[in-house]
Scaffold this motif. Structure first.
Motif, short mmCIF file in Angstrom:
data_model
loop_
_atom_site.label_atom_id
_atom_site.label_comp_id
_atom_site.label_asym_id
_atom_site.label_seq_id
_atom_site.Cartn_x
_atom_site.Cartn_y
_atom_site.Cartn_z
N ALA A 210 0.82 -1.22 0.00
CA ALA A 210 0.00 0.00 0.00
C ALA A 210 0.85 1.27 0.00
N CYS A 211 2.03 1.20 0.65
CA CYS A 211 2.88 2.40 0.71
C CYS A 211 4.07 2.31 -0.25
N GLY A 212 4.18 1.24 -0.99
CA GLY A 212 5.26 1.10 -1.97
C GLY A 212 6.60 0.75 -1.37
N ALA A 213 6.61 0.15 -0.17
CA ALA A 213 7.87 -0.21 0.48
C ALA A 213 8.19 -1.68 0.25
N GLU A 214 9.48 -1.97 0.13
CA GLU A 214 9.95 -3.35 -0.02
C GLU A 214 11.03 -3.61 1.02
N PRO A 215 10.67 -4.29 2.12
CA PRO A 215 11.68 -4.56 3.16
C PRO A 215 12.62 -5.68 2.75
N LEU A 216 13.73 -5.78 3.43
CA LEU A 216 14.65 -6.89 3.25
C LEU A 216 14.32 -7.95 4.31
N VAL A 217 13.60 -8.98 3.93
CA VAL A 217 13.21 -10.02 4.88
C VAL A 217 14.40 -10.97 5.04
N MET A 218 15.14 -10.77 6.10
CA MET A 218 16.37 -11.52 6.34
C MET A 218 16.09 -12.91 6.89
N ALA A 219 14.96 -13.06 7.61
CA ALA A 219 14.63 -14.36 8.21
C ALA A 219 13.12 -14.46 8.39
N GLU A 220 12.63 -15.69 8.40
CA GLU A 220 11.22 -15.97 8.70
C GLU A 220 11.17 -17.00 9.82
N MET A 221 10.37 -16.73 10.83
CA MET A 221 10.24 -17.64 11.98
C MET A 221 8.76 -17.76 12.33
N ASN A 222 8.34 -18.96 12.73
CA ASN A 222 6.91 -19.16 12.96
C ASN A 222 6.46 -18.92 14.40
N THR A 223 7.38 -18.50 15.28
CA THR A 223 7.01 -18.09 16.63
C THR A 223 7.72 -16.79 16.98
N VAL A 224 7.11 -16.06 17.91
CA VAL A 224 7.59 -14.71 18.20
C VAL A 224 8.85 -14.71 19.05
N ALA A 225 8.96 -15.61 20.01
CA ALA A 225 10.10 -15.59 20.94
C ALA A 225 11.44 -15.62 20.24
N PRO A 226 11.71 -16.53 19.31
CA PRO A 226 13.01 -16.51 18.62
C PRO A 226 13.18 -15.27 17.74
N MET A 227 12.08 -14.72 17.24
CA MET A 227 12.18 -13.48 16.47
C MET A 227 12.74 -12.37 17.35
N LEU A 228 12.24 -12.27 18.57
CA LEU A 228 12.68 -11.22 19.48
C LEU A 228 14.13 -11.45 19.93
N GLN A 229 14.51 -12.70 20.08
CA GLN A 229 15.90 -13.00 20.43
C GLN A 229 16.84 -12.57 19.31
N LEU A 230 16.42 -12.79 18.08
CA LEU A 230 17.22 -12.36 16.94
C LEU A 230 17.33 -10.84 16.90
N VAL A 231 16.22 -10.16 17.18
CA VAL A 231 16.22 -8.69 17.20
C VAL A 231 17.20 -8.18 18.25
N ALA A 232 17.21 -8.81 19.43
CA ALA A 232 18.09 -8.37 20.52
C ALA A 232 19.57 -8.53 20.19
N ARG A 233 19.91 -9.48 19.31
CA ARG A 233 21.31 -9.78 19.00
C ARG A 233 21.82 -9.07 17.75
N THR A 234 20.90 -8.48 16.97
CA THR A 234 21.29 -7.91 15.68
C THR A 234 20.64 -6.54 15.48
N GLN A 235 20.84 -6.00 14.28
CA GLN A 235 20.14 -4.78 13.90
C GLN A 235 18.98 -5.10 12.95
N ILE A 236 18.46 -6.31 13.08
CA ILE A 236 17.26 -6.71 12.35
C ILE A 236 16.04 -6.38 13.21
#
Length: 303
Positions: A210-236
């Motif tokens: 809708a806004c014309g943005a294309e993010p760089l999807v570096m990883a896909e995870m099916n639960t939130v907890a590991p997503m947040l752990q990855l965020v805490a360790r990186t600039q993703i």
């Protein structure tokens, strides 16, 4: 018209005799006769024909009896449920919840419920929304707590509230000091998202388009907890709901706008399970109260 009028009418329609009906209701015959007369006057039509000592229902009485019978049955069932809930509840509540609600919300619901009803056993399964739907349909779960499914099939979704999704970043991320960010600013930004099979991912992809943005999807995870752990360790960065973030977390929350993605959490029921037991209704009542309390708290924080 009062409840006693309906009970007197029901008794007389079954006995078709004022004396026997009065004895059943433990009142005098004159009292019963007076109450029936009041009911007929309030309805502006006769419900009984008096033929000598015989009593028969009129056509209006026959029609009215069907509805009075249903109404009194519902009232008596409600009174019975209240009496049952006033005592010690026992039984088993089987709940299916997605990961987000199993972090803080559901444990708080269970703690409140067990404090009131310590004899009830609660079983919780953390499942994807699709599997919650399957187990509700098969009768393996009593209720589910999840976001609104795309295809609920034979399930009934009871919405609790709407909640905005947020951007979550680490302390080192360039957006860490931002309070708000427009969706278009996520163009070419590194993100971890849910897989494309999830309805939440489909909604976010639509926001990007809708806004014309294309993010760089570096990883896909099916639960939130590991997503947040990855965020805490990186600039993703990640896009999640606010209740997925622990109160003492070092992660930074940035509000999203233009557009603001919104999810609707709620309770999932099996449409075929019409008669919910008292302990299941009691548990669902606590879910509604806690959800309302959190919604009001979030509104106060925004203002």
């Amino acid at each position: 018209m009062e409840l006693r009028h309906l009970r007197y009418f029901k008794a007389l329609s079954e006995c078709l005799n004022f004396t026997r009906a009065a004895e059943r209701m433990h009142v005098t015959q004159s009292t019963l006769s007076h109450q029936i007369k009041q009911l007929e006057e309030s309805l502006d039509r006769p419900l009984f024909d008096r033929i000598g000592k015989r009593v028969v229902l009129t056509e209006a009485g026959e029609i009215f009896l069907e509805f009075v019978t249903s109404a009194l049955a519902a009232v008596d069932q409600g009174i019975g449920a209240l009496k049952e809930s006033a005592g010690e509840l026992t039984g088993h509540v089987r709940v299916g919840a997605t990961h987000t609600f199993n972090l803080q919300f559901l444990p708080e619901c269970i703690a409140t419920f067990l404090e009131k009803h310590p004899l009830v056993r609660v079983t919780v399964e953390e499942l994807p929304a699709e599997e919650i739907c399957v187990k509700l349909n098969s009768g393996e779960l009593d209720l589910g707590i999840a976001y609104r499914p795309n295809n609920p099939d034979n399930l009934w979704f009871e919405p609790l509230h709407n909640e905005e999704m947020i951007l979550v970043v680490s302390e080192q991320h360039p957006f860490a000091n931002r309070k708000r960010i427009r969706f278009v600013e996520l163009h070419r930004q590194q993100l971890v998202l849910l897989p494309e099979a999830f309805s939440t991912r489909a909604m976010l992809d639509e926001c990007f388009r809708a806004c014309g943005a294309e993010p760089l999807v570096m990883a896909e995870m099916n639960t939130v907890a590991p997503m947040l752990q990855l965020v805490a360790r990186t600039q993703i960065a990640a896009i999640v709901t606010a209740n997925a973030i622990d109160a003492g977390s070092d992660l930074h929350v940035v509000m999203l706008e233009d557009p603001t993605p919104v999810r609707t959490p709620g309770i999932l029921w099996n449409r075929g399970a019409h008669q919910q037991t008292v302990h299941i209704r009691s548990f669902s009542s606590i879910i509604r109260k806690l959800a309302l309390s959190r919604r009001l708290q979030a509104q106060r924080q925004r203002t």
